[in-house]
Design an enzyme around this catalytic site. Structure first.
Site, PDB file in Angstrom:
ATOM      1  N   HIS A 203       0.887  -1.262  -0.031  1.00  0.00           N
ATOM      2  CA  HIS A 203      -0.106  -0.016   0.039  1.00  0.00           C
ATOM      3  C   HIS A 203       1.016   1.228  -0.221  1.00  0.00           C
ATOM      4  O   HIS A 203       1.908   1.227   0.823  1.00  0.00           O
ATOM      5  CB  HIS A 203      -1.162  -0.224   1.278  1.00  0.00           C
ATOM      6  CG  HIS A 203      -1.887  -1.024   1.360  1.00  0.00           C
ATOM      7  ND1 HIS A 203      -1.831  -2.112   1.027  1.00  0.00           N
ATOM      8  CD2 HIS A 203      -3.229  -0.753   1.499  1.00  0.00           C
ATOM      9  CE1 HIS A 203      -3.233  -2.829   1.133  1.00  0.00           C
ATOM     10  NE2 HIS A 203      -4.016  -1.750   1.284  1.00  0.00           N
TER      11      HIS A 203
ATOM     12  N   GLU B 170      -2.200   5.932  -0.440  1.00  0.00           N
ATOM     13  CA  GLU B 170      -3.270   6.154   0.035  1.00  0.00           C
ATOM     14  C   GLU B 170      -3.606   7.281   0.758  1.00  0.00           C
ATOM     15  O   GLU B 170      -4.347   8.367   0.201  1.00  0.00           O
ATOM     16  CB  GLU B 170      -3.728   4.924   0.636  1.00  0.00           C
ATOM     17  CG  GLU B 170      -5.126   5.023   1.008  1.00  0.00           C
ATOM     18  CD  GLU B 170      -5.681   3.599   1.924  1.00  0.00           C
ATOM     19  OE1 GLU B 170      -4.727   3.042   2.584  1.00  0.00           O
ATOM     20  OE2 GLU B 170      -6.703   3.590   2.122  1.00  0.00           O
TER      21      GLU B 170
ATOM     22  N   ASP C 108     -12.039  -3.122   1.483  1.00  0.00           N
ATOM     23  CA  ASP C 108     -12.855  -3.815   2.673  1.00  0.00           C
ATOM     24  C   ASP C 108     -14.341  -3.698   2.607  1.00  0.00           C
ATOM     25  O   ASP C 108     -14.811  -2.699   3.222  1.00  0.00           O
ATOM     26  CB  ASP C 108     -12.260  -3.017   3.667  1.00  0.00           C
ATOM     27  CG  ASP C 108     -10.757  -3.009   4.239  1.00  0.00           C
ATOM     28  OD1 ASP C 108     -10.223  -4.210   4.576  1.00  0.00           O
ATOM     29  OD2 ASP C 108     -10.272  -2.175   3.655  1.00  0.00           O
TER      30      ASP C 108
END
Ligand code: ADE
Ligand code: ZN
Length: 350
Positions: free
Chosen positions: A209, A212, A291
């Site tokens: 990641h 973000e 998610d």
């Protein structure tokens, strides 16, 4: 602004939803713990005799108002506490696969966070074994293939990531990659340089990641220091033209998560989401749910909401579908078969 004449009518919307559902696609950014629906949370809590700080499913949903990534992570780690047995992880995986199969996914590369579970005293094998058996059942019964990615929690020290890699040893032939997730700002990719090198030496693929909430510098580090094969999110790369040039030149895949970005306030309106711009710049962007139980939608809903908000064309949707396979860790032969299926679908549907 769309004018009334250009705005798709409700039949147009149905056609768009149908087109998206039928389009062969892969999901490359899915945290399996983030598919835990509030109803399941109560079910697992009941069968494992775990008490929850919520009175009802509605109260859980009401708590899902996040201002940023950390707000979400606090509640997400708490929710994962109801998962106790291999059967729980198996059931969690199968529930997700049923939904994503209905959304028209053919392949999934899913993350799990072993440290969230081992730090609560569960052996590594509980999460890994349950997920792998769910993945095998999904392939047999739903025809959805999948690969497992072990994510290190970046708010914890690198030594903890090394301990996790060690605990994973017996499973490394069934784990395709390592990733890096959790609180981004203050935990740059370089903090994990050595453990990613160790993973690479064991033949694992690498993802992280980056961008973000963290700055473009974190995306540079993911590329140069970790030497990742894929960037998860990558939104903030757009702030740096030299970085965009590098990502396009390398054909680096970005696993973009539009509804997640909206829910975590990375963008304040889906119509302001950079996905269409990313495609115009030649970036290999993909659409994913991150998610889904927490962010309001599984794979097809992410595609549909984004297509409507940004006015994505069928050609752009087909590009996103192709990107999801070219950016996957499938073999070139498997990838080619999926690309041919997309071509055939686009021809019959146009
Ligand atoms: N863990 C689960 N979802 C995440 C996200 N969107 N960013 C970082 N860590 C995560
Ligand atoms: Zn994520």
């Amino acid at each position: 602004m769309t004018t009334a004449a250009c705005r798709p009518d409700s039949r147009g919307m149905d056609n768009l939803a149908e087109f998206i559902r039928g389009l062969p696609k892969a999901e490359l950014h899915l945290h399996i713990e983030g598919s835990l629906e509030p109803e399941q949370m109560f079910e697992f809590a009941r069968r494992n005799r775990v008490s929850l700080p919520f009175a009802s499913v509605e109260a859980v949903r009401e708590a899902y108002a996040f201002s940023n990534l950390q707000d979400f992570l606090d509640i997400y780690y708490q929710g994962a506490g109801v998962l106790r047995t291999e059967q729980d992880f198996h059931d969690l995986a199968m529930a997700y696969f049923r939904r994503v199969a209905a959304d028209g996914a053919r392949h999934v590369e899913l993350f799990f966070d072993p440290q969230t579970h081992t730090d609560r005293g569960l052996p590594f094998s509980v999460a890994a074994g349950g997920l792998l058996s769910g993945m095998a059942e999904a392939e047999q019964t739903l025809g959805v293939t999948s690969k497992l990615i072990l994510c290190f929690l970046r708010h914890l020290p690198e030594e903890a990531a090394f301990a996790t890699l060690k605990a994973a040893e017996p499973y490394l032939d069934r784990i395709v990659a390592v990733g890096l997730d959790s609180s981004e700002v203050g935990h740059p990719p370089s903090k994990f340089a050595r453990v990613f090198k160790a993973a690479r030496e064991r033949g694992l693929k690498l993802v992280a990641h980056a961008g973000e909430e963290g700055p473009p510098a974190y995306v540079w580090e993911a590329l140069d220091v970790l030497q990742v094969d894929r960037i998860d999110h990558g939104n903030r790369a757009l702030e740096d033209p030299a970085l965009v040039k590098r990502l396009t030149a390398e054909g680096m895949t970005l696993t973009v998560c539009p509804l997640s970005n909206l829910k975590l306030c990375v963008v304040d309106d889906l119509r302001a989401h950079p996905l269409k711009h990313m495609l115009a710049l030649g970036l290999r962007a993909t659409v994913n749910s991150d998610d889904p139980a927490y962010f309001g939608g599984y794979l097809a809903k992410n595609w549909f909401a984004t297509a409507v908000a940004l006015g994505l064309t069928r050609e752009e949707l087909a590009t996103l579908a192709r990107n999801s396979f070219t950016g996957s860790f499938l073999t070139p032969t498997e990838t080619q078969a999926h690309l041919a299926a997309i071509d055939a679908y686009v021809v019959t549907e146009s």
